[in-house]
Enzyme design. Structure first.
Site, PDB file in Angstrom:
ATOM      1  N   SER A 146     -15.742  27.833 135.390  1.00 35.53           N
ATOM      2  CA  SER A 146     -16.293  28.343 136.553  1.00 35.53           C
ATOM      3  C   SER A 146     -16.017  29.607 136.962  1.00 35.53           C
ATOM      4  CB  SER A 146     -15.818  27.172 137.696  1.00 35.53           C
ATOM      5  OG  SER A 146     -16.372  27.521 139.019  1.00 35.53           O
ATOM      6  N   HIS A 148     -23.828  -1.842 133.175  1.00 34.78           N
ATOM      7  CA  HIS A 148     -24.069  -1.551 134.538  1.00 34.78           C
ATOM      8  C   HIS A 148     -22.928  -0.377 135.030  1.00 34.78           C
ATOM      9  CE1 HIS A 148     -26.968  -4.806 134.750  1.00 34.78           C
ATOM     10  NE2 HIS A 148     -25.979  -5.625 134.462  1.00 34.78           N
ATOM     11  N   GLU A 178     -24.389  18.774 128.778  1.00 35.06           N
ATOM     12  CA  GLU A 178     -25.324  18.925 129.900  1.00 35.06           C
ATOM     13  C   GLU A 178     -26.618  19.284 129.490  1.00 35.06           C
ATOM     14  OE1 GLU A 178     -21.968  18.733 133.433  1.00 35.06           O
ATOM     15  OE2 GLU A 178     -23.043  20.690 133.010  1.00 35.06           O
ATOM     16  N   LYS A 198     -11.626  24.824 136.042  1.00 36.24           N
ATOM     17  CA  LYS A 198     -12.871  23.992 135.781  1.00 36.24           C
ATOM     18  C   LYS A 198     -12.895  24.165 134.138  1.00 36.24           C
ATOM     19  CE  LYS A 198     -15.382  21.732 137.657  1.00 36.24           C
ATOM     20  NZ  LYS A 198     -16.554  22.049 138.367  1.00 36.24           N
TER      21      LYS A 198
END
Length: 460
Positions: free
Chosen positions: A277, A156, A290, A283
């Site tokens: 970025s 969870h 992804e 970043k």
């Protein structure tokens, strides 16, 4: 050159031609179409349609065409041919004249394309098996390198019990092994040749289809001509294997994305598989992972599209089946790319073992050990579970881990808790107790690693 037209008194509308033609994607079947044509020519010699001399001329022309296609597959795309079959036939006619027109005797584009597609699937399947194996190898190497790196296990998305980074990597080796097995099964089932089934009722020539199948590298010939020209089960099966494996890869990606966050800080991805970025200079984004996660939906979508294309199609061949290739090609290409990218992600993966260990020690992951300790003292597990739950609530309130509670504090919950409780709450002891097969005890991890290494070595 169209392979049909005698029945028609006028040409097709250019808009229909663009809508109908498939060369822009089925050009990828060029090698398979030539290979199938070579085998068909040899079969036609045996039934007296072609002489050995004619077959030799065709073979020579097809050999040259195959070399040309392998050097520059995209040369095909400049043609206005309807499909790859008409392109290949047109090239043969250019090379050997009217002899090229004899090659299609007894053959239909229906059994031809079914054969081409199965040959392509066989070849692509072998490449995919290699990529699955390579990713497993990368995971096993990663697991061996981090055999003692402790990692919090989650349920969870809450810290549950400590595991090791090795155990985590081996979990994906198991998933991929099932993918490998499913792919092998799918390739075994599709290993039958439809060539010689004609349009739907079989060929009028006494072709030895079993010998023809073996000549093409198939295990056997298909048994029913109606089914053979309209069967696309192998397309769906390969897409299904790809979809399920992409789901595994998506889970792998999500785990690493989470582990890579500043909040977790368990690992850092290599610069080779991350990007920055355009606005925020600090970043470092896990774009490779992804994209793997995102492309899973693309592959599953292709599978669903294929199932809907086949739903309620009457026997035998229908033009709807032309829709099989774009989705299949894209799904298997995507799966292949994602397998390779996942393997690349594991290269130079930097795991912060101090951070993972600290996280594994937090979150009261040793609560189950305290419950097991009480069970060993004669307390029924369900009662022990309740006692430990109360102890955890108290520990949270005083902001202490369980192992730092004093005996006096433990006595608030049960007087049987003695000095001997503390060794049971140590991280190493928690891991060491999981000695059953598949557990996280050091000897089980080592055994699992050794078995995985042996499997991969034997398969290599």
């Amino acid at each position: 050159m169209a392979l049909w037209g005698g029945r028609f008194s006028q040409g097709a509308d250019v808009r229909f031609k663009q809508f109908n033609d498939s060369l822009r994607f089925d050009y990828r079947l060029a090698e398979q179409d030539i290979q199938g044509s070579m085998a068909w020519a040899r079969a036609l010699v045996k039934v007296g349609v072609l002489t050995a001399e004619e077959q030799g001329k065709l073979q020579q022309a097809m050999d040259a065409l195959l070399v040309s296609v392998r050097l520059d597959p995209e040369q095909i795309l400049v043609s206005d041919a309807e499909d790859i079959h008409s392109w290949v036939e047109g090239k043969l006619i250019d090379a050997v004249g009217d002899l090229g027109k004899k090659l299609h005797t007894g053959r239909s584009r229906n059994d031809q394309v079914a054969t081409d597609l199965k040959l392509w699937c066989k070849a692509q399947g072998e490449l995919l098996l290699h990529s699955v194996h390579a990713l497993q190898k990368g995971l096993v190497e990663c697991a061996r390198a981090h055999q003692t790196t402790v990692l919090p296990g989650y349920t969870h998305l809450q810290r549950a019990q400590p595991v090791t980074f090795s155990h985590w990597a081996l979990a994906y080796v198991e998933m991929l092994e099932r993918d490998y097995s499913r792919l092998q099964d799918a390739l075994k089932r599709l290993d039958t040749s439809p060539l010689g089934c004609g349009a739907l009722a079989g060929t009028a020539y006494a072709i030895d289809r079993d010998a023809l199948a073996l000549d093409l590298g198939f295990a056997a010939a298909t048994r029913n001509s109606l089914d053979s020209v309209s069967d696309r089960d192998h397309v769906v099966e390969l897409m299904n294997v790809a979809s399920l494996s992409m789901t595994h890869l998506s889970r792998f990606a999500e785990d690493l994305i989470f582990y890579n966050t500043g909040e977790a800080g368990f690992l850092e991805l290599s610069d080779a598989v991350t990007s920055g970025s355009s606005l925020m200079p600090q970043k470092k984004n896990p774009d490779a992972l992804e994209l793997i996660r995102g492309k899973a939906g693309r592959v599953v979508g292709a599978q669903m599209g294929m199932l809907m294309t086949l739903k309620a199609l009457p026997l035998a061949y229908n033009k709807d089946m032309q829709e099989d290739k774009e989705g299949l090609f894209d799904a298997l290409d995507t799966w292949h790319d994602c397998l390779d990218m996942a393997a690349l992600v594991l290269v130079d993966l930097n795991v912060n073992s101090e951070r993972t260990k600290a996280a594994a020690q937090g979150g009261y992951a040793n609560a189950t050990e305290l419950a097991d300790y009480l069970v060993a003292k004669g307390i029924p597990f369900r009662e022990a579970h309740h006692i430990v739950g109360e102890a955890v609530v108290y520990a949270i309130s005083v902001q202490k881990p369980l192992e730092e509670l004093t005996l006096a504090e433990f006595a608030r919950f049960n007087p049987l808790i003695g000095e001997d409780v503390y060794p049971n709450l140590e991280l190493d002891a928690t891991l060491a107790k999981r000695v059953a097969k598949g557990g996280v005890a050091p000897q089980q991890i080592d055994a699992a690693l050794t078995a995985a290494e042996a499997l991969l070595a034997a398969r290599s």
